[in-house]
Design an enzyme around this catalytic site. Structure first.
Site, PDB file in Angstrom:
ATOM      1  N   ALA A 153       0.733  -1.091   0.131  1.00  0.00           N
ATOM      2  CA  ALA A 153       0.070  -0.013  -0.058  1.00  0.00           C
ATOM      3  C   ALA A 153       0.984   1.378  -0.120  1.00  0.00           C
ATOM      4  CB  ALA A 153      -1.113  -0.115   1.206  1.00  0.00           C
ATOM      5  N   GLY A 154       2.100   1.329  -0.556  1.00  0.00           N
ATOM      6  CA  GLY A 154       2.775   2.169  -0.988  1.00  0.00           C
ATOM      7  C   GLY A 154       2.426   3.277  -1.986  1.00  0.00           C
ATOM      8  N   TRP A 196       2.891   3.332  -5.258  1.00  0.00           N
ATOM      9  CA  TRP A 196       2.366   2.634  -6.210  1.00  0.00           C
ATOM     10  C   TRP A 196       1.345   1.658  -6.224  1.00  0.00           C
ATOM     11  CZ3 TRP A 196       1.287   3.566 -10.926  1.00  0.00           C
ATOM     12  CH2 TRP A 196       1.491   2.918 -12.178  1.00  0.00           C
ATOM     13  N   ARG A 199       1.506  -3.758   7.142  1.00  0.00           N
ATOM     14  CA  ARG A 199       1.211  -2.876   8.440  1.00  0.00           C
ATOM     15  C   ARG A 199      -0.385  -2.779   8.721  1.00  0.00           C
ATOM     16  NH1 ARG A 199       6.309  -1.390   9.163  1.00  0.00           N
ATOM     17  NH2 ARG A 199       7.188  -0.028   7.568  1.00  0.00           N
ATOM     18  N   LYS A 258      10.156  -2.745  -9.658  1.00  0.00           N
ATOM     19  CA  LYS A 258      11.298  -2.535 -10.415  1.00  0.00           C
ATOM     20  C   LYS A 258      12.369  -2.498  -9.585  1.00  0.00           C
ATOM     21  CE  LYS A 258       8.408   0.904 -13.302  1.00  0.00           C
ATOM     22  NZ  LYS A 258       8.392   2.070 -13.804  1.00  0.00           N
ATOM     23  N   SER A 285       3.756   7.734 -10.059  1.00  0.00           N
ATOM     24  CA  SER A 285       2.394   7.501  -9.503  1.00  0.00           C
ATOM     25  C   SER A 285       1.678   9.014  -9.027  1.00  0.00           C
ATOM     26  CB  SER A 285       2.625   6.846  -8.246  1.00  0.00           C
ATOM     27  OG  SER A 285       3.391   7.477  -7.203  1.00  0.00           O
ATOM     28  N   LYS A 292      16.587   1.694 -15.687  1.00  0.00           N
ATOM     29  CA  LYS A 292      16.657   3.117 -16.121  1.00  0.00           C
ATOM     30  C   LYS A 292      16.621   3.903 -14.625  1.00  0.00           C
ATOM     31  CE  LYS A 292      12.493   3.631 -14.455  1.00  0.00           C
ATOM     32  NZ  LYS A 292      12.132   4.305 -13.137  1.00  0.00           N
ATOM     33  N   ASP A 324      10.100   4.898 -20.099  1.00  0.00           N
ATOM     34  CA  ASP A 324      10.358   4.997 -18.760  1.00  0.00           C
ATOM     35  C   ASP A 324      11.371   5.960 -18.570  1.00  0.00           C
ATOM     36  OD1 ASP A 324       9.599   4.989 -16.064  1.00  0.00           O
ATOM     37  OD2 ASP A 324       9.707   2.699 -15.850  1.00  0.00           O
ATOM     38  N   ASN A 354      14.459   8.449  -7.879  1.00  0.00           N
ATOM     39  CA  ASN A 354      15.982   8.012  -8.307  1.00  0.00           C
ATOM     40  C   ASN A 354      16.608   9.294  -8.826  1.00  0.00           C
ATOM     41  OD1 ASN A 354      16.060   5.148  -7.886  1.00  0.00           O
ATOM     42  ND2 ASN A 354      14.362   5.251  -8.774  1.00  0.00           N
TER      43      ASN A 354
HETATM   44  N1  LIG Z   1       5.927   5.230  -7.036  1.00  0.00           N
HETATM   45  C1  LIG Z   1       5.840   5.319  -8.589  1.00  0.00           C
HETATM   46  O1  LIG Z   1       5.827   6.251  -9.214  1.00  0.00           O
HETATM   47  C2  LIG Z   1       6.247   3.672  -9.062  1.00  0.00           C
HETATM   48  C3  LIG Z   1       7.060   2.653  -8.121  1.00  0.00           C
HETATM   49  N2  LIG Z   1       7.188   1.651  -8.898  1.00  0.00           N
HETATM   50  C4  LIG Z   1       7.889   0.534  -8.195  1.00  0.00           C
HETATM   51  O2  LIG Z   1       7.028   0.066  -7.302  1.00  0.00           O
HETATM   52  C5  LIG Z   1       7.906  -0.538  -6.259  1.00  0.00           C
HETATM   53  C6  LIG Z   1       7.028   0.206  -4.871  1.00  0.00           C
HETATM   54  O3  LIG Z   1       7.348   1.576  -5.157  1.00  0.00           O
HETATM   55  P1  LIG Z   1       6.361   2.495  -4.129  1.00  0.00           P
HETATM   56  O4  LIG Z   1       5.147   2.077  -3.859  1.00  0.00           O
HETATM   57  O5  LIG Z   1       6.763   3.954  -4.681  1.00  0.00           O
HETATM   58  O6  LIG Z   1       7.292   2.496  -2.790  1.00  0.00           O
HETATM   59  P2  LIG Z   1       6.829   2.745  -1.308  1.00  0.00           P
HETATM   60  O7  LIG Z   1       8.118   2.645  -0.463  1.00  0.00           O
HETATM   61  O8  LIG Z   1       5.876   3.809  -1.236  1.00  0.00           O
HETATM   62  O9  LIG Z   1       6.055   1.387  -1.048  1.00  0.00           O
HETATM   63  C7  LIG Z   1       6.609   0.014  -0.740  1.00  0.00           C
HETATM   64  C8  LIG Z   1       5.512  -0.654  -0.175  1.00  0.00           C
HETATM   65  O10 LIG Z   1       6.393  -2.139  -0.159  1.00  0.00           O
HETATM   66  C9  LIG Z   1       5.865  -2.534   1.114  1.00  0.00           C
HETATM   67  N3  LIG Z   1       7.248  -3.559   1.636  1.00  0.00           N
HETATM   68  C10 LIG Z   1       8.438  -3.045   1.837  1.00  0.00           C
HETATM   69  N4  LIG Z   1       9.200  -4.090   2.447  1.00  0.00           N
HETATM   70  C11 LIG Z   1       8.079  -5.094   2.587  1.00  0.00           C
HETATM   71  C12 LIG Z   1       8.336  -6.403   3.419  1.00  0.00           C
HETATM   72  N5  LIG Z   1       9.553  -6.911   3.618  1.00  0.00           N
HETATM   73  N6  LIG Z   1       7.129  -7.095   3.347  1.00  0.00           N
HETATM   74  C13 LIG Z   1       6.157  -6.614   2.958  1.00  0.00           C
HETATM   75  N7  LIG Z   1       5.869  -5.566   2.325  1.00  0.00           N
HETATM   76  C14 LIG Z   1       6.895  -4.661   2.237  1.00  0.00           C
HETATM   77  C15 LIG Z   1       5.742  -1.351   2.168  1.00  0.00           C
HETATM   78  O11 LIG Z   1       5.068  -1.682   3.080  1.00  0.00           O
HETATM   79  C16 LIG Z   1       4.911  -0.465   1.003  1.00  0.00           C
HETATM   80  O12 LIG Z   1       3.467  -0.972   1.025  1.00  0.00           O
HETATM   81  C17 LIG Z   1       8.966  -0.184  -6.284  1.00  0.00           C
HETATM   82  O13 LIG Z   1       9.783  -1.327  -6.937  1.00  0.00           O
HETATM   83  C18 LIG Z   1       8.893   1.070  -7.423  1.00  0.00           C
HETATM   84  O14 LIG Z   1      10.310   0.856  -8.292  1.00  0.00           O
HETATM   85  C19 LIG Z   1       6.842   1.319 -10.239  1.00  0.00           C
HETATM   86  C20 LIG Z   1       6.230   2.230 -11.027  1.00  0.00           C
HETATM   87  C21 LIG Z   1       5.974   3.550 -10.303  1.00  0.00           C
HETATM   88  O1  LIG Z   2       9.322   4.074 -12.183  1.00  0.00           O
HETATM   89  C1  LIG Z   2       8.762   5.351 -11.980  1.00  0.00           C
HETATM   90  C2  LIG Z   2       7.979   5.917 -12.851  1.00  0.00           C
HETATM   91  O2  LIG Z   2       7.929   5.163 -14.082  1.00  0.00           O
HETATM   92  C3  LIG Z   2       8.933   5.965 -10.646  1.00  0.00           C
HETATM   93  O3  LIG Z   2      10.302   6.313 -10.393  1.00  0.00           O
HETATM   94  P1  LIG Z   2      11.067   6.555  -9.145  1.00  0.00           P
HETATM   95  O4  LIG Z   2      10.991   5.197  -8.608  1.00  0.00           O
HETATM   96  O5  LIG Z   2      12.286   7.054  -9.480  1.00  0.00           O
HETATM   97  O6  LIG Z   2       9.970   7.604  -8.224  1.00  0.00           O
END
Ligand SMILES: NC(=O)C1=CN([C@@H]2O[C@H](COP(=O)(O)OP(=O)(O)OC[C@H]3O[C@@H](n4cnc5c(N)ncnc54)[C@H](O)[C@@H]3O)[C@@H](O)[C@H]2O)C=CC1
Ligand SMILES: O=C(CO)COP(=O)(O)O
Length: 307
Positions: free
Chosen positions: A11-12, A14, A35, A82, A114, A165, A218, A230
């Site tokens: 629930a981060g 993305w 959580r 990613k 996101s 990337k 991307d 990043n």
């Molecule tokens: N935010 C964005 O714009 C984008 C993010 N992504 C990718 O999506 C993934 C998540 O990114 P975000 O949501 O931005 O990060 P974030 O830090 O906001 O959320 C990460 C999520 O992973 C969970 N998590 C981490 N370690 C864990 C564990 N050991 N067990 C269970 N859950 C765990 C966290 O509780 C949280 O819900 C990354 O790999 C990122 O590269 C991909 C496209 C867009």
């Molecule tokens: O992958 C992403 C957009 O496509 C998000 O990029 P960041 O993880 O660098 O914020």
């Protein structure tokens, strides 16, 4: 449209954006977070699609927990992470596929900051799988007037575009932080794409995949947007902050930091030439300043563009 039950893991930033897209399309959506109050077992009940938006460090642990819950054989696993697993150099889809060898696994990746998705700004993405029907199911579940979803048959290529990337986005942040100009940025991003193709080919990814939305697309998004975490890492390093200071205040995950370490390890083992990634690694390790990294890249032996 037929209603699909989608369980979103993580629930981060993305995970929340993808959940909102799926809800807006009329799917039944449940979200699991480590959580949260609901158990994994409850959230996975009756899921047609299980989509993981967990950061890299949690993927193996969560996939292993789900193995013991024996999901229905029809369940489609979708990964939106990613990153790379340091111990195995597996991509997230390879982890999911190794844990669930008889289930279809789909990669969802593209230029998808996101924060822009949350503002309902238009965006496109790619869903890739070796099982074309599974990719089509995910495409249907997420496609809308503000989110255009393409299918692709090269899951590892699509996944590596999004992963590799991130390292070049750190370098781009440095480039902008040092005010090196548009020519420098164009050179960096283009040569960065060459490195991505070189590494991707080692995994068996198709070259053409890197020229699509999940690669070049991307790359353009994250190398040019302050919304990218990043990019922010690089920009702030150029401003003189330490990596520890930057990560302490960064909202969410910058996967490129760990990915860079894994790539350098792989490149050294397999003699792959990735000079930009190598300099990003040295910068993150504190071995060079941003200016020294730039000088080292500019003063490499002169060579033909392609070889
Ligand atoms: N935010 C964005 O714009 C984008 C993010 N992504 C990718 O999506 C993934 C998540 O990114 P975000 O949501 O931005 O990060 P974030 O830090 O906001 O959320 C990460 C999520 O992973 C969970 N998590 C981490 N370690 C864990 C564990 N050991 N067990 C269970 N859950 C765990 C966290 O509780 C949280 O819900 C990354 O790999 C990122 O590269 C991909 C496209 C867009
Ligand atoms: O992958 C992403 C957009 O496509 C998000 O990029 P960041 O993880 O660098 O914020």
């Amino acid at each position: 449209m037929q209603e699909t039950t989608i369980s979103i893991l993580g629930a981060g930033a993305w995970g929340a954006s993808l959940a909102n897209l799926a809800i807006a399309n009329g799917n039944r959506v449940r979200v699991w977070s480590r959580r949260g109050s609901e158990t994994l077992s409850a959230v996975l009940q009756g899921a047609d699609i299980v989509l993981s938006a967990i950061s890299m460090k949690g993927v193996r642990e969560v996939a292993s927990q789900i193995q013991s819950l024996t999901p229905s054989p029809e369940t489609i696993f979708v990964t939106a992470t990613k990153g790379l697993e340091p111990e195995t150099i597996y991509t997230p889809s390879q982890i999911w596929q190794s844990c669930f060898p008889h289930h279809p696994v789909v990669v969802l990746s593209g230029p998808n900051l996101s924060k822009e998705i949350d503002q309902s700004l238009p965006a496109a993405t790619v869903v890739a799988s070796r099982v074309a029907t599974a990719a089509a199911t995910v495409q249907l579940a997420f496609s809308s007037s503000r989110f255009r979803v393409y299918t692709n048959p090269d899951p590892v290529g699509v996944e590596l575009g999004g992963t590799l990337k991130n390292v070049i986005a750190i370098a781009s942040g440095v480039c902008d932080g040092l005010h090196l100009g548009t020519n420098a940025k164009a050179a960096l991003v283009t040569r960065g794409l060459t490195e991505m193709v070189r590494i991707g080919n080692c995994w068996g990814a198709k070259t053409e995949t890197f020229y699509g939305l999940s690669g070049l697309g991307d790359l353009l998004a994250t190398c040019n947007s302050p919304l990218s975490r990043n990019y922010q890492v690089g920009y702030q390093l150029a401003g003189g902050e330490t990596l520890a200071q930057i990560l302490a205040k960064l909202p969410g995950t910058a996967e490129g930091v760990n990915t860079c370490q894994v790539l350098v390890q792989l490149a050294r083992q397999q003699n792959i030439v990735i000079p930009i990634t190598e300099q990003v690694y040295r910068l993150l390790q504190g071995e060079v300043t941003p200016q020294q990294a730039l000088d080292e890249l500019m003063l490499r032996d002169i060579k033909p563009e392609y070889n």
